[in-house]
Motif scaffolding. Structure first.
Motif, PDB file in Angstrom:
ATOM      1  N   TYR A  20       0.861  -1.187   0.000  1.00  0.00           N
ATOM      2  CA  TYR A  20       0.000   0.000   0.000  1.00  0.00           C
ATOM      3  C   TYR A  20       0.893   1.232   0.000  1.00  0.00           C
ATOM      4  O   TYR A  20       2.086   1.163   0.291  1.00  0.00           O
ATOM      5  CB  TYR A  20      -0.967   0.017   1.184  1.00  0.00           C
ATOM      6  N   SER A  21       0.307   2.365  -0.358  1.00  0.00           N
ATOM      7  CA  SER A  21       1.061   3.608  -0.413  1.00  0.00           C
ATOM      8  C   SER A  21       0.119   4.761  -0.114  1.00  0.00           C
ATOM      9  O   SER A  21      -1.076   4.567   0.125  1.00  0.00           O
ATOM     10  CB  SER A  21       1.666   3.791  -1.804  1.00  0.00           C
ATOM     11  N   ASN A  22       0.656   5.971  -0.194  1.00  0.00           N
ATOM     12  CA  ASN A  22      -0.168   7.141   0.073  1.00  0.00           C
ATOM     13  C   ASN A  22      -1.143   7.450  -1.054  1.00  0.00           C
ATOM     14  O   ASN A  22      -1.911   8.405  -0.969  1.00  0.00           O
ATOM     15  CB  ASN A  22       0.706   8.367   0.362  1.00  0.00           C
ATOM     16  N   ARG A  23      -1.136   6.638  -2.115  1.00  0.00           N
ATOM     17  CA  ARG A  23      -2.106   6.839  -3.195  1.00  0.00           C
ATOM     18  C   ARG A  23      -3.506   6.379  -2.802  1.00  0.00           C
ATOM     19  O   ARG A  23      -4.475   6.679  -3.492  1.00  0.00           O
ATOM     20  CB  ARG A  23      -1.641   6.104  -4.460  1.00  0.00           C
ATOM     21  N   ILE A  24      -3.612   5.604  -1.732  1.00  0.00           N
ATOM     22  CA  ILE A  24      -4.906   5.087  -1.292  1.00  0.00           C
ATOM     23  C   ILE A  24      -5.064   5.320   0.210  1.00  0.00           C
ATOM     24  O   ILE A  24      -4.100   5.628   0.911  1.00  0.00           O
ATOM     25  CB  ILE A  24      -5.033   3.576  -1.599  1.00  0.00           C
ATOM     26  N   ASP A  25      -6.284   5.160   0.688  1.00  0.00           N
ATOM     27  CA  ASP A  25      -6.546   5.204   2.119  1.00  0.00           C
ATOM     28  C   ASP A  25      -5.964   3.937   2.745  1.00  0.00           C
ATOM     29  O   ASP A  25      -6.341   2.819   2.369  1.00  0.00           O
ATOM     30  CB  ASP A  25      -8.063   5.268   2.354  1.00  0.00           C
ATOM     31  N   ALA A  26      -5.036   4.101   3.662  1.00  0.00           N
ATOM     32  CA  ALA A  26      -4.359   2.945   4.253  1.00  0.00           C
ATOM     33  C   ALA A  26      -5.325   1.965   4.900  1.00  0.00           C
ATOM     34  O   ALA A  26      -5.046   0.763   4.981  1.00  0.00           O
ATOM     35  CB  ALA A  26      -3.321   3.412   5.275  1.00  0.00           C
ATOM     36  N   ARG A  27      -6.500   2.449   5.342  1.00  0.00           N
ATOM     37  CA  ARG A  27      -7.458   1.548   5.984  1.00  0.00           C
ATOM     38  C   ARG A  27      -7.992   0.501   5.027  1.00  0.00           C
ATOM     39  O   ARG A  27      -8.463  -0.560   5.447  1.00  0.00           O
ATOM     40  CB  ARG A  27      -8.615   2.362   6.558  1.00  0.00           C
ATOM     41  N   SER A  28      -7.902   0.758   3.728  1.00  0.00           N
ATOM     42  CA  SER A  28      -8.450  -0.205   2.760  1.00  0.00           C
ATOM     43  C   SER A  28      -7.626  -1.479   2.678  1.00  0.00           C
ATOM     44  O   SER A  28      -8.095  -2.493   2.141  1.00  0.00           O
ATOM     45  CB  SER A  28      -8.559   0.437   1.377  1.00  0.00           C
ATOM     46  N   VAL A  29      -6.399  -1.446   3.203  1.00  0.00           N
ATOM     47  CA  VAL A  29      -5.578  -2.648   3.175  1.00  0.00           C
ATOM     48  C   VAL A  29      -5.933  -3.596   4.320  1.00  0.00           C
ATOM     49  O   VAL A  29      -5.649  -4.801   4.265  1.00  0.00           O
ATOM     50  CB  VAL A  29      -4.079  -2.277   3.219  1.00  0.00           C
ATOM     51  N   LEU A  30      -6.596  -3.076   5.361  1.00  0.00           N
ATOM     52  CA  LEU A  30      -6.851  -3.895   6.548  1.00  0.00           C
ATOM     53  C   LEU A  30      -7.740  -5.108   6.270  1.00  0.00           C
ATOM     54  O   LEU A  30      -7.441  -6.213   6.755  1.00  0.00           O
ATOM     55  CB  LEU A  30      -7.446  -3.027   7.656  1.00  0.00           C
ATOM     56  N   PRO A  31      -8.856  -4.972   5.510  1.00  0.00           N
ATOM     57  CA  PRO A  31      -9.656  -6.166   5.253  1.00  0.00           C
ATOM     58  C   PRO A  31      -8.927  -7.219   4.423  1.00  0.00           C
ATOM     59  O   PRO A  31      -9.214  -8.419   4.556  1.00  0.00           O
ATOM     60  CB  PRO A  31     -10.891  -5.632   4.513  1.00  0.00           C
ATOM     61  N   VAL A  32      -7.988  -6.794   3.593  1.00  0.00           N
ATOM     62  CA  VAL A  32      -7.214  -7.763   2.816  1.00  0.00           C
ATOM     63  C   VAL A  32      -6.286  -8.549   3.739  1.00  0.00           C
ATOM     64  O   VAL A  32      -6.200  -9.782   3.660  1.00  0.00           O
ATOM     65  CB  VAL A  32      -6.415  -7.057   1.702  1.00  0.00           C
ATOM     66  N   ILE A  33      -5.601  -7.843   4.631  1.00  0.00           N
ATOM     67  CA  ILE A  33      -4.735  -8.529   5.594  1.00  0.00           C
ATOM     68  C   ILE A  33      -5.559  -9.501   6.445  1.00  0.00           C
ATOM     69  O   ILE A  33      -5.162 -10.656   6.648  1.00  0.00           O
ATOM     70  CB  ILE A  33      -4.012  -7.509   6.488  1.00  0.00           C
ATOM     71  N   ALA A  34      -6.713  -9.047   6.920  1.00  0.00           N
ATOM     72  CA  ALA A  34      -7.553  -9.906   7.757  1.00  0.00           C
ATOM     73  C   ALA A  34      -7.996 -11.150   7.002  1.00  0.00           C
ATOM     74  O   ALA A  34      -7.950 -12.271   7.547  1.00  0.00           O
ATOM     75  CB  ALA A  34      -8.773  -9.121   8.238  1.00  0.00           C
ATOM     76  N   ALA A  35      -8.413 -10.985   5.748  1.00  0.00           N
ATOM     77  CA  ALA A  35      -8.889 -12.133   4.972  1.00  0.00           C
ATOM     78  C   ALA A  35      -7.755 -13.103   4.680  1.00  0.00           C
ATOM     79  O   ALA A  35      -7.951 -14.333   4.711  1.00  0.00           O
ATOM     80  CB  ALA A  35      -9.522 -11.643   3.667  1.00  0.00           C
ATOM     81  N   VAL A  36      -6.564 -12.589   4.390  1.00  0.00           N
ATOM     82  CA  VAL A  36      -5.409 -13.462   4.145  1.00  0.00           C
ATOM     83  C   VAL A  36      -5.095 -14.281   5.395  1.00  0.00           C
ATOM     84  O   VAL A  36      -4.861 -15.501   5.328  1.00  0.00           O
ATOM     85  CB  VAL A  36      -4.188 -12.620   3.705  1.00  0.00           C
ATOM     86  N   LEU A  37      -5.133 -13.640   6.565  1.00  0.00           N
ATOM     87  CA  LEU A  37      -4.872 -14.361   7.813  1.00  0.00           C
ATOM     88  C   LEU A  37      -5.973 -15.381   8.106  1.00  0.00           C
ATOM     89  O   LEU A  37      -5.696 -16.503   8.571  1.00  0.00           O
ATOM     90  CB  LEU A  37      -4.742 -13.375   8.970  1.00  0.00           C
ATOM     91  N   GLU A  38      -7.220 -15.009   7.838  1.00  0.00           N
ATOM     92  CA  GLU A  38      -8.329 -15.934   8.067  1.00  0.00           C
ATOM     93  C   GLU A  38      -8.236 -17.167   7.182  1.00  0.00           C
ATOM     94  O   GLU A  38      -8.682 -18.261   7.560  1.00  0.00           O
ATOM     95  CB  GLU A  38      -9.652 -15.213   7.826  1.00  0.00           C
ATOM     96  N   GLN A  39      -7.635 -17.006   5.983  1.00  0.00           N
ATOM     97  CA  GLN A  39      -7.440 -18.145   5.077  1.00  0.00           C
ATOM     98  C   GLN A  39      -6.238 -19.003   5.476  1.00  0.00           C
ATOM     99  O   GLN A  39      -5.982 -20.033   4.872  1.00  0.00           O
ATOM    100  CB  GLN A  39      -7.242 -17.643   3.647  1.00  0.00           C
ATOM    101  N   GLY A  40      -5.495 -18.547   6.500  1.00  0.00           N
ATOM    102  CA  GLY A  40      -4.398 -19.354   7.021  1.00  0.00           C
ATOM    103  C   GLY A  40      -3.024 -19.011   6.495  1.00  0.00           C
ATOM    104  O   GLY A  40      -2.027 -19.627   6.886  1.00  0.00           O
ATOM    105  N   ALA A  41      -2.939 -18.009   5.589  1.00  0.00           N
ATOM    106  CA  ALA A  41      -1.633 -17.636   5.045  1.00  0.00           C
ATOM    107  C   ALA A  41      -0.939 -16.636   5.958  1.00  0.00           C
ATOM    108  O   ALA A  41      -1.563 -15.993   6.814  1.00  0.00           O
ATOM    109  CB  ALA A  41      -1.791 -17.041   3.650  1.00  0.00           C
ATOM    110  N   MET A  42       0.357 -16.500   5.797  1.00  0.00           N
ATOM    111  CA  MET A  42       1.113 -15.414   6.407  1.00  0.00           C
ATOM    112  C   MET A  42       1.048 -14.217   5.470  1.00  0.00           C
ATOM    113  O   MET A  42       0.827 -14.369   4.273  1.00  0.00           O
ATOM    114  CB  MET A  42       2.568 -15.811   6.613  1.00  0.00           C
ATOM    115  N   PHE A  43       1.227 -12.993   6.035  1.00  0.00           N
ATOM    116  CA  PHE A  43       1.322 -11.842   5.138  1.00  0.00           C
ATOM    117  C   PHE A  43       2.669 -11.160   5.326  1.00  0.00           C
ATOM    118  O   PHE A  43       3.328 -11.278   6.355  1.00  0.00           O
ATOM    119  CB  PHE A  43       0.163 -10.858   5.336  1.00  0.00           C
ATOM    120  N   HIS A  44       3.067 -10.423   4.283  1.00  0.00           N
ATOM    121  CA  HIS A  44       4.431  -9.922   4.185  1.00  0.00           C
ATOM    122  C   HIS A  44       4.400  -8.566   3.502  1.00  0.00           C
ATOM    123  O   HIS A  44       3.586  -8.326   2.609  1.00  0.00           O
ATOM    124  CB  HIS A  44       5.235 -10.937   3.345  1.00  0.00           C
ATOM    125  N   ARG A  45       5.264  -7.671   3.927  1.00  0.00           N
ATOM    126  CA  ARG A  45       5.468  -6.420   3.206  1.00  0.00           C
ATOM    127  C   ARG A  45       6.915  -6.003   3.386  1.00  0.00           C
ATOM    128  O   ARG A  45       7.388  -5.886   4.512  1.00  0.00           O
ATOM    129  CB  ARG A  45       4.545  -5.303   3.714  1.00  0.00           C
TER     130      ARG A  45
END
Length: 263
Positions: free
Chosen positions: A159-184
């Protein structure tokens, strides 16, 4: 294919030389001049001068080609072939002394990326792709991960300052709920290269500029991965979202992004 392969060899050499120039600044950070373009958006004299070096090399070798870059004005070409430059992807890492940044160069014609190079100077890893000719790392073929389920791998999320940073939170949550690790790691281009090399299962970002992603998208595609396709010229003009992954997890990852970003 002849001219494309010549451009690929040229692009690889230019990125490696640009990497040496970038390293000369990285090893002398206490004297580096850094300016803020916006919130968490930095540009250094290294970014500007590495891009100028790459532009000069392109102009000498391919004077009729167009040039688009992050830090300097566009140059319209007449050949129908355009170069897209990110002199240092991961500038925040760079200016803070974190060795995770890349030199990126993509070659585009008729709305498609034909050449992509991502060079990581600190690890001395050079990822190269030519449309229809596969992907390599330091000259050896690479492939996306195979038969690794979502819950057994790692997804990189940018993510970057081109978007609202809060929009990345549901993606992180869904990735974790599916059992994957997340990385940046702070360099979208490097993350895309890692997907192509089988180190990550996928990479997503709601909005990327062309210089950040075109080379990496080609790398993933040529390494056997799945890519949410865009017209390269549209990406140069407007940017857009990026979703890439192994074929095994692409549809799941795309659904997660659709639900988070298109609702």
């Amino acid at each position: 294919m002849g001219d494309t392969l010549k451009r690929e060899a040229f692009a690889t050499d230019v990125c490696r030389s640009a990497g040496e120039l970038g390293l000369s600044y990285f090893r002398d950070l206490e004297n580096l001049v850094v300016d803020a373009k916006g919130a968490q958006d930095w540009v250094s004299e290294a970014d500007k001068n590495v891009e100028l070096f790459m532009r000069e090399e392109i102009a000498k070798a391919w004077p009729d080609d167009g040039i688009y870059g992050e830090e300097h004005d566009d140059k319209t070409g007449t050949s129908g072939f355009d170069w897209v430059i990110d002199p240092i992807d991961g500038t925040t890492n760079f200016v803070n002394g974190i060795p995770a940044w890349t030199i990126v160069l993509a070659g585009v014609s008729k709305g498609r990326t034909h050449v992509g190079v991502i060079h990581e100077p600190n690890a001395d890893e050079t990822f190269v792709a030519v449309r229809g000719n596969g992907a390599t790392m330091n000259g050896k073929p690479i492939s996306v991960a195979k038969e690794v389920p979502f819950e057994a791998g790692t997804i990189s999320i940018g993510y970057s300052n081109r978007i609202d940073a809060r929009s990345v939170l549901p993606v992180i949550a869904a990735v974790l709920e599916q059992g994957a690790m997340f990385h940046r790691n702070g360099s979208g281009a490097l993350s895309l290269a890692y997907v192509a090399a089988g180190r990550l299962l996928g990479y997503v970002e709601q909005h990327m500029n062309a210089w950040d992603c075109l080379a990496g998208q080609l790398l993933v595609s040529e390494a056997g991965g799945s890519v949410e396709e865009q017209d390269a010229n549209s990406m140069i003009r407007d940017g857009g979202r990026v979703v890439v992954a192994t074929p095994d997890v692409f549809e799941t990852l795309k659904r997660i992004c659709d639900e988070a970003w298109d609702s």
